[in-house]
Design an enzyme around this catalytic site. Structure first.
Site, mmCIF file in Angstrom:
data_model
loop_
_atom_site.group_PDB
_atom_site.id
_atom_site.type_symbol
_atom_site.label_atom_id
_atom_site.label_comp_id
_atom_site.label_asym_id
_atom_site.label_seq_id
_atom_site.Cartn_x
_atom_site.Cartn_y
_atom_site.Cartn_z
ATOM 1 N N HIS A 1 21.101 -28.190 -32.191
ATOM 2 C CA HIS A 1 21.088 -29.555 -31.652
ATOM 3 C C HIS A 1 20.630 -29.546 -30.191
ATOM 4 O O HIS A 1 20.878 -28.584 -29.460
ATOM 5 C CB HIS A 1 22.489 -30.166 -31.736
ATOM 6 C CG HIS A 1 23.032 -30.250 -33.128
ATOM 7 N ND1 HIS A 1 23.880 -29.296 -33.655
ATOM 8 C CD2 HIS A 1 22.826 -31.172 -34.100
ATOM 9 C CE1 HIS A 1 24.195 -29.630 -34.909
ATOM 10 N NE2 HIS A 1 23.558 -30.763 -35.202
ATOM 11 N N PHE B 1 22.079 -32.808 -15.332
ATOM 12 C CA PHE B 1 21.228 -32.211 -14.283
ATOM 13 C C PHE B 1 19.809 -32.784 -14.305
ATOM 14 O O PHE B 1 18.883 -32.162 -13.788
ATOM 15 C CB PHE B 1 21.213 -30.682 -14.445
ATOM 16 C CG PHE B 1 22.577 -30.079 -14.321
ATOM 17 C CD1 PHE B 1 23.219 -30.046 -13.081
ATOM 18 C CD2 PHE B 1 23.243 -29.588 -15.433
ATOM 19 C CE1 PHE B 1 24.504 -29.518 -12.958
ATOM 20 C CE2 PHE B 1 24.525 -29.058 -15.320
ATOM 21 C CZ PHE B 1 25.159 -29.029 -14.077
ATOM 22 N N VAL C 1 18.693 -26.906 -11.218
ATOM 23 C CA VAL C 1 19.034 -26.455 -12.578
ATOM 24 C C VAL C 1 17.866 -26.714 -13.524
ATOM 25 O O VAL C 1 17.447 -27.850 -13.726
ATOM 26 C CB VAL C 1 20.292 -27.172 -13.106
ATOM 27 C CG1 VAL C 1 20.659 -26.638 -14.492
ATOM 28 C CG2 VAL C 1 21.463 -26.994 -12.131
ATOM 29 N N ASP D 1 21.208 -23.654 -29.469
ATOM 30 C CA ASP D 1 21.884 -24.382 -30.548
ATOM 31 C C ASP D 1 20.837 -25.192 -31.334
ATOM 32 O O ASP D 1 19.790 -25.551 -30.796
ATOM 33 C CB ASP D 1 22.897 -25.318 -29.902
ATOM 34 C CG ASP D 1 23.913 -25.938 -30.860
ATOM 35 O OD1 ASP D 1 25.050 -25.447 -30.902
ATOM 36 O OD2 ASP D 1 23.551 -26.924 -31.537
ATOM 37 N N SER E 1 15.995 -26.418 -23.772
ATOM 38 C CA SER E 1 16.659 -26.515 -25.071
ATOM 39 C C SER E 1 15.624 -26.372 -26.183
ATOM 40 O O SER E 1 14.611 -27.065 -26.189
ATOM 41 C CB SER E 1 17.374 -27.869 -25.186
ATOM 42 O OG SER E 1 18.006 -28.006 -26.443
ATOM 43 N N ASP F 1 24.148 -22.704 -35.268
ATOM 44 C CA ASP F 1 23.897 -23.647 -36.363
ATOM 45 C C ASP F 1 22.410 -23.752 -36.701
ATOM 46 O O ASP F 1 22.006 -24.573 -37.518
ATOM 47 C CB ASP F 1 24.501 -25.032 -36.062
ATOM 48 C CG ASP F 1 24.361 -25.445 -34.615
ATOM 49 O OD1 ASP F 1 23.612 -24.785 -33.866
ATOM 50 O OD2 ASP F 1 24.993 -26.449 -34.222
ATOM 51 N N HIS G 1 27.526 -31.322 -25.776
ATOM 52 C CA HIS G 1 27.206 -32.741 -26.003
ATOM 53 C C HIS G 1 28.060 -33.708 -25.192
ATOM 54 O O HIS G 1 27.698 -34.887 -25.083
ATOM 55 C CB HIS G 1 27.366 -33.093 -27.484
ATOM 56 C CG HIS G 1 26.412 -32.381 -28.398
ATOM 57 N ND1 HIS G 1 25.045 -32.431 -28.224
ATOM 58 C CD2 HIS G 1 26.625 -31.603 -29.489
ATOM 59 C CE1 HIS G 1 24.466 -31.704 -29.185
ATOM 60 N NE2 HIS G 1 25.403 -31.198 -29.944
ATOM 61 N N ASP H 1 19.479 -23.258 -24.019
ATOM 62 C CA ASP H 1 20.320 -23.755 -25.100
ATOM 63 C C ASP H 1 19.623 -23.474 -26.428
ATOM 64 O O ASP H 1 18.575 -24.062 -26.725
ATOM 65 C CB ASP H 1 20.528 -25.262 -24.893
ATOM 66 C CG ASP H 1 21.542 -25.866 -25.834
ATOM 67 O OD1 ASP H 1 21.489 -25.556 -27.029
ATOM 68 O OD2 ASP H 1 22.370 -26.675 -25.367
HETATM 69 ZN ZN LIG Z 1 24.900 -27.736 -32.693
#
Ligand SMILES: [Zn+2]
Length: 382
Positions: A168, A177, A183, A166, A187, A255, A130, A164
């Site tokens: 979040h 990027f 790249v 996660d 997410s 998480d 983040h 990603d």
């Molecule tokens: Zn998180």
């Protein structure tokens, strides 16, 4: 025979500590390394000690004003700005040094990968996705994910895929990027209308030459292992085949777990294990190089140590059967008897259409981004 994976670790990484009342308690890292050792996952593996990043290296990612503020904050914690001194990002003694070590640990991991003696490196102390160029956010001071990707690019890697997982949105990496076609950031996260940081919609696609290299899969609260895996497999493998990355960098936050106190997805450690196996499979398909970073995860005892032990084991090709009992007193220490939550990880592949809310999310992402890669969003074979 493959080359054995590298592990970056040193107990000094436990110094990234925002206080006993803060959710990001480094005990989760300590317990992970302890459990992995107790299960024999790290047998014969000498963890590589991270080198702290130099100020020059931090400057590659962050503004001089922000770095100055991080350095000065412990002496003048009031009105320091740059997102510091908030409940999420409290000022702590040695903050610049501890954060430079985390950033450096992912540079150490990237260097190990670039040296070519190993194809896979795990750094569970990294994954602070983040942090922004000029401010702290979401428990993250310096963005080691961005630093590691920059290092790969600076050393001649032409295409990096950042995945990603996660709960979040991986906003700091996406922003860094957003205009860089080298790249591909993908997410998968809880829907931004229901969770901080409120970004990560399918329509966030990148700019200029990089239009289409920012990919987001916003998932409804309650999404379970089977549905999460279905969404992942409906989006990620096709895009990687189109993009042809030379290295996979993954942020492996846990998480997403159903017991995590900060979010509302419904995964289990079994689901996490299945995610790592899928990432390993994809890395093999794309030349083998895989840099795995940690990330969020706030159920400190029952979840993070087991999930990231599965991550270490997967990267080392020492897969742990889920029914494995925890050795010694680990069951008492973590409050769970074995390496499973009994989660179901077999899933029906997405077959087109948007029947339920997760399939709607899949379709939304595919329709936004697939045509930009020459893929048919409505054809499940793509
Ligand atoms: Zn998180």
């Amino acid at each position: 025979m493959g080359k054995r994976a590298g592990v970056v670790w040193d107990d000094t990484l436990l110094g990234y500590d925002m206080g006993a009342d803060h959710p990001l308690n480094p005990v989760r890292l300590d317990l992970t390394m302890g459990l992995a050792r107790a299960l024999g996952v790290l047998e014969g593996v000498e963890p590589l000690r991270p080198a702290p990043a130099t100020e020059q290296e931090v400057l590659r990612v962050h503004s001089p004003e922000y770095i100055a503020a991080v350095k000065a904050a412990p002496e003048s914690p009031l009105e320091v700005g740059h997102g510091l001194g908030t409940p999420d990002n409290p000022v702590f003694a040695g903050m610049h040094e501890a954060s430079s070590l985390v950033l450096g640990s992912s540079l150490t991991a990237a260097e190990l990968l670039l040296a070519g003696e190993t194809d896979r490196v795990v750094n569970i102390g990294g994954g602070l996705h983040h942090a922004m160029r000029d401010h702290a956010a979401g428990f993250c001071v310096y963005n080691d994910c961005v630093a590691a990707i920059d290092r790969l690019l600076d050393r001649g890697v032409e295409r990096v895929a950042y995945i990603d997982t996660d709960v979040h949105h991986g906003d700091g990496v996406q922003v860094a990027f957003y205009d860089d076609p080298r790249v591909l950031t993908i997410s998968l996260h809880q829907h931004p209308a229901t969770l901080w940081p409120g970004t990560g919609y399918a329509r966030e696609l990148g700019t200029g030459d990089a239009y289409g290299t920012s990919v987001n899969v916003p998932l409804p609260p309650g999404t379970t292992d089977e549905h999460w895996l279905r969404a992942f497999h409906a989006v990620v493998p096709s895009l990687l085949r189109a993009f042809r990355p030379q290295v996979l960098v993954t942020q492996c936050g846990v998480d997403t777990h159903r017991d995590d106190p900060l979010a509302h997805l419904g995964l289990t450690v079994d689901g996490h294990r299945a995610i790592y196996m899928a990432l390993r499979e994809l890395s093999i398909e794309h030349g083998g190089r895989w840099l795995a970073l940690g990330g969020g995860g706030y159920q400190l005892r029952r979840v993070v140590p087991r999930s990231w032990t599965h991550l270490l084991a997967t990267a080392l090709d020492r897969d742990i059967p889920v029914k494995t009992e925890l050795p010694g007193d680990w069951g008492q220490r973590l409050g769970v008897p074995d390496m499973t939550d009994g989660g179901g990880t077999s899933f029906l592949p997405w077959s087109g259409g948007g029947g339920d809310p997760v399939d709607m999310a899949v379709l939304g992402t595919r329709r936004a981004v697939f045509p930009l890669h020459g893929l048919d969003p409505d054809d499940p074979r793509d």
